[in-house]
Design a protein around this motif. Structure first.
Motif, mmCIF file in Angstrom:
data_model
loop_
_atom_site.group_PDB
_atom_site.id
_atom_site.type_symbol
_atom_site.label_atom_id
_atom_site.label_comp_id
_atom_site.label_asym_id
_atom_site.label_seq_id
_atom_site.Cartn_x
_atom_site.Cartn_y
_atom_site.Cartn_z
ATOM 1 N N ARG A 1 -25.721 -74.034 42.101
ATOM 2 C CA ARG A 1 -25.051 -74.831 43.128
ATOM 3 C C ARG A 1 -25.688 -76.203 43.127
ATOM 4 N NH1 ARG A 1 -24.388 -72.623 47.893
ATOM 5 N NH2 ARG A 1 -24.429 -70.526 47.094
ATOM 6 N N ARG B 1 -26.025 -78.455 48.190
ATOM 7 C CA ARG B 1 -25.841 -76.988 48.131
ATOM 8 C C ARG B 1 -24.378 -76.551 47.999
ATOM 9 N NH1 ARG B 1 -30.015 -74.416 47.118
ATOM 10 N NH2 ARG B 1 -29.589 -72.655 48.426
ATOM 11 N N SER C 1 -20.829 -75.413 46.329
ATOM 12 C CA SER C 1 -20.450 -74.491 45.260
ATOM 13 C C SER C 1 -19.878 -75.272 44.075
ATOM 14 C CB SER C 1 -19.387 -73.537 45.804
ATOM 15 O OG SER C 1 -18.658 -72.930 44.771
ATOM 16 N N GLU D 1 -16.424 -76.800 44.278
ATOM 17 C CA GLU D 1 -16.216 -78.074 44.946
ATOM 18 C C GLU D 1 -16.541 -79.270 44.047
ATOM 19 O OE1 GLU D 1 -17.599 -78.043 49.147
ATOM 20 O OE2 GLU D 1 -18.378 -76.065 48.589
ATOM 21 N N CYS E 1 -20.948 -83.229 41.501
ATOM 22 C CA CYS E 1 -20.603 -82.727 42.824
ATOM 23 C C CYS E 1 -19.797 -83.751 43.616
ATOM 24 C CB CYS E 1 -21.901 -82.387 43.563
ATOM 25 S SG CYS E 1 -21.622 -81.623 45.176
ATOM 26 N N ARG F 1 -25.225 -67.774 36.822
ATOM 27 C CA ARG F 1 -24.274 -67.497 37.906
ATOM 28 C C ARG F 1 -24.604 -66.235 38.584
ATOM 29 N NH1 ARG F 1 -18.572 -69.194 35.523
ATOM 30 N NH2 ARG F 1 -19.596 -70.084 33.772
#
Length: 72
Positions: free
Chosen positions: A22, A27, A29, A32, A59, A72
């Motif tokens: 992440r 933080r 996911s 996103e 991100c 993962r």
């Protein structure tokens, strides 16, 4: 953007290795992420002979990070 492009996009150069799968900054996911690139040109072999790949993410907060697909 092509996540499977053979050459790394310019934005991946500033990526840092994330210890969790992440965004280390906010933080969020991977779902996103605004950009994704998978380094399929140099897989690493695991002890069980499975391949793992470097996955790069930009991100929504702007932070760029990468992690191994096996994290993962």
């Amino acid at each position: 953007m092509d996540a499977f492009a053979p050459l790394p996009p310019e934005w991946t150069k500033s990526a840092t290795h994330a210890l969790e799968f992440r965004c280390p900054s906010c933080r969020a996911s991977v779902l996103e992420a605004e950009k994704v690139w998978i380094n399929r040109s140099s897989p690493v072999m695991c002890e069980d002979h499975r391949r793992k790949w470097q996955e790069f993410y930009q991100c929504k907060c702007g932070y760029v990070w990468w992690a191994w697909s096996s994290d993962r």
